[in-house]
Design a protein around this motif. Structure first.
Motif, short mmCIF file in Angstrom:
data_model
loop_
_atom_site.label_atom_id
_atom_site.label_comp_id
_atom_site.label_asym_id
_atom_site.label_seq_id
_atom_site.Cartn_x
_atom_site.Cartn_y
_atom_site.Cartn_z
N TYR A 142 6.47 0.64 -8.53
CA TYR A 142 6.67 2.07 -8.70
C TYR A 142 6.66 2.47 -10.17
O TYR A 142 5.90 3.34 -10.59
N LEU A 146 3.59 4.46 -12.58
CA LEU A 146 3.76 5.70 -13.32
C LEU A 146 3.58 5.52 -14.82
O LEU A 146 3.22 6.45 -15.53
N ALA B 139 9.73 1.77 -1.81
CA ALA B 139 8.39 1.75 -1.21
C ALA B 139 7.90 3.17 -0.98
O ALA B 139 6.74 3.50 -1.25
N MET B 140 8.79 4.03 -0.51
CA MET B 140 8.40 5.42 -0.28
C MET B 140 8.05 6.11 -1.59
O MET B 140 7.03 6.79 -1.70
N LYS B 141 8.90 5.92 -2.58
CA LYS B 141 8.63 6.56 -3.87
C LYS B 141 7.32 6.06 -4.44
O LYS B 141 6.55 6.83 -5.01
N TYR B 142 7.10 4.78 -4.30
CA TYR B 142 5.87 4.19 -4.82
C TYR B 142 4.64 4.82 -4.17
O TYR B 142 3.75 5.32 -4.84
N SER B 143 4.64 4.80 -2.86
CA SER B 143 3.43 5.28 -2.19
C SER B 143 3.27 6.78 -2.37
O SER B 143 2.16 7.29 -2.54
N GLN B 144 4.37 7.50 -2.39
CA GLN B 144 4.27 8.95 -2.60
C GLN B 144 3.77 9.28 -4.00
O GLN B 144 3.01 10.23 -4.20
N SER B 145 4.22 8.49 -4.96
CA SER B 145 3.81 8.79 -6.34
C SER B 145 2.31 8.62 -6.50
O SER B 145 1.69 9.29 -7.33
N LEU B 146 1.73 7.73 -5.69
CA LEU B 146 0.29 7.52 -5.79
C LEU B 146 -0.49 8.49 -4.92
O LEU B 146 -1.63 8.80 -5.21
N ALA B 147 0.15 8.97 -3.87
CA ALA B 147 -0.60 9.79 -2.91
C ALA B 147 -0.49 11.29 -3.17
O ALA B 147 -1.32 12.06 -2.69
N PHE B 148 0.53 11.69 -3.92
CA PHE B 148 0.74 13.13 -4.11
C PHE B 148 0.89 13.51 -5.58
O PHE B 148 1.48 12.76 -6.35
N ARG B 153 6.11 16.24 -5.29
CA ARG B 153 7.30 15.43 -5.56
C ARG B 153 8.37 16.25 -6.24
O ARG B 153 9.56 16.08 -6.00
N GLY B 179 8.44 10.29 -13.50
CA GLY B 179 7.38 9.56 -14.20
C GLY B 179 6.25 10.43 -14.70
O GLY B 179 5.08 10.05 -14.59
#
Lengths: 223, 223
Positions: A142, A146, B139-148, B153, B179
């Motif tokens: 994560y 970023l 895991a949620m933050k990771y995938s969300q940061s890449l997808a949105f 966010r 980030g």
DNA sequence: GTTATAATATGAGATATCTCATAGTTTTTA
DNA sequence: TAAAAACTATGAGATATCTCATATTATAAC
């Protein structure tokens, strides 16, 4: 998916003993599941009825977002649990898990064993360590995603997956894993070639300047 | 940092009983540590000698990258552990942990108690659940940061932190947490104002069109 | 084998996000 | 209370990354 019986079942139970993972005798209740390549062990949003322990094969953890993007959260290998989250939390949004090769898992039904598992020191200690690794890994991914452009994360990934200095992962998988568009991935790979770090060989890439790639990847390390 | 003694110590031990967290009697060995606002409970890269359990106050988990960027990985609140990673792994790169308010922790020395803790069912079960939450969250933050994009966010973050429809987090903290650069955060906040979702009130922002913000935030949800 | 499907490949333009420079304001520290 | 440090604010240009369109090639399915 097939539930293996008799000789096949005993074969795997004998080859991969799991007595050291539990304080109690659970062998009788362990099912042995065999999945073909590409099969889904868990479908997204549909919690499983078993705790799985992978003994042979590989799989991928996927999550699909509302905007249609798909994230490949991580890879699953031998000795990983599947379904631990659902074991610990009644309400949990299950990620999708798809095999990439033929995969054999031990499957322990939640139904009879959840309470027992949650009271077992050996199991819980082992699980805690796996979960802490997972949490740490995700936190690193994560923050790195970023803090660094694809250039650095891709360099790291190339070094991790290259076989004999030859990188040959499927672009599509890598896009989902690193969370970038197909277009951009190819763009950065082309840059690496331009700079003389990689050289294209058919659909694969040979590492020409390893120290340059390593320097990019090392940027991710801290401490 | 102060190690509280006598009446102060007993006060906290009485007010926040922890007997339910362990199967054995550990009260005698628990130290009570008090940290001022802004103090570091753990300095980055310097593993602690204690397992901490936060009973009052708040803190932040930081990691610094080689390129100078700083990530605020998460917030720590009451009833969270600190140092669990180091308890489970001898070699672990410790993240920095800094208090944001005066903070009181119970501190259990690894030295005498590591082995005992790793054999304790109650503790391990509780820890497993915390770790699984942590892994899932990351895991949620990771995938969300890449997808949105930040838009989504930030909308989510605003709803989570707004107090009575007034958002007043420090920009600097939010940049590290989500980030993104300071510049870009202000840019998106300004957009929200332009669109009539927020209205600036001094250094804070009032939520004017909550359903619009909510729609953006809901994009992050899956399933 | 042939067709359908998945994966590779490339161009061009759009957008999200970053860097840097500069200035005013608030908070902390001495 | 003055100086230092931290935080807020805005502009302008650069870069990382995305979207979409389109063509080609490899793999899987019938």
């Amino acid at each position: 998916m097939q539930v293996l019986q008799k000789e096949k079942r005993s074969h795997y139970l004998d080859t991969y003993p799991v007595a050291h993972l539990f304080s109690f005798d659970i062998e009788e209740s362990i099912q042995v599941h065999e999945y073909d390549r590409g099969e889904w062990i868990i479908r997204e949003g549909q919690p499983p009825d078993y705790l799985f322990y992978v003994i042979e094969g590989k799989a991928k953890i996927y999550i699909t977002h509302q905007n249609g993007k798909v994230s490949l959260l991580n890879f699953i290998n031998q000795a990983d649990y599947i379904g631990e989250m659902e074991l610990l939390h009644e309400a949990y949004y299950s990620k999708g898990i798809q095999t990439t090769t033929k995969t054999i898992c031990f499957a322990i039904p939640f139904h009879n064993w959840r309470d027992k598992l949650l009271e077992d020191v050996k199991f819980l200690r082992h699980l805690s360590i796996q979960l802490s690794d997972k949490a740490t890994l995700m936190a690193m991914k994560y923050s790195q995603s970023l803090a660094f452009p694809l250039e650095n994360r891709l360099a790291d990934f190339i070094l991790q997956t290259a076989d004999d200095d030859l990188y040959k992962e499927k672009h599509i998988t890598v896009c989902d894993f690193l969370g970038v568009s197909y277009r951009h991935l190819l763009h950065v790979l082309a840059q690496f070639c331009d700079k003389g770090f990689l050289k294209k060989e058919g659909h694969a890439y040979r590492i020409i300047n390893k120290s340059a790639i390593k320097a990019l990847a090392d940027m991710l390390r801290n401490g």
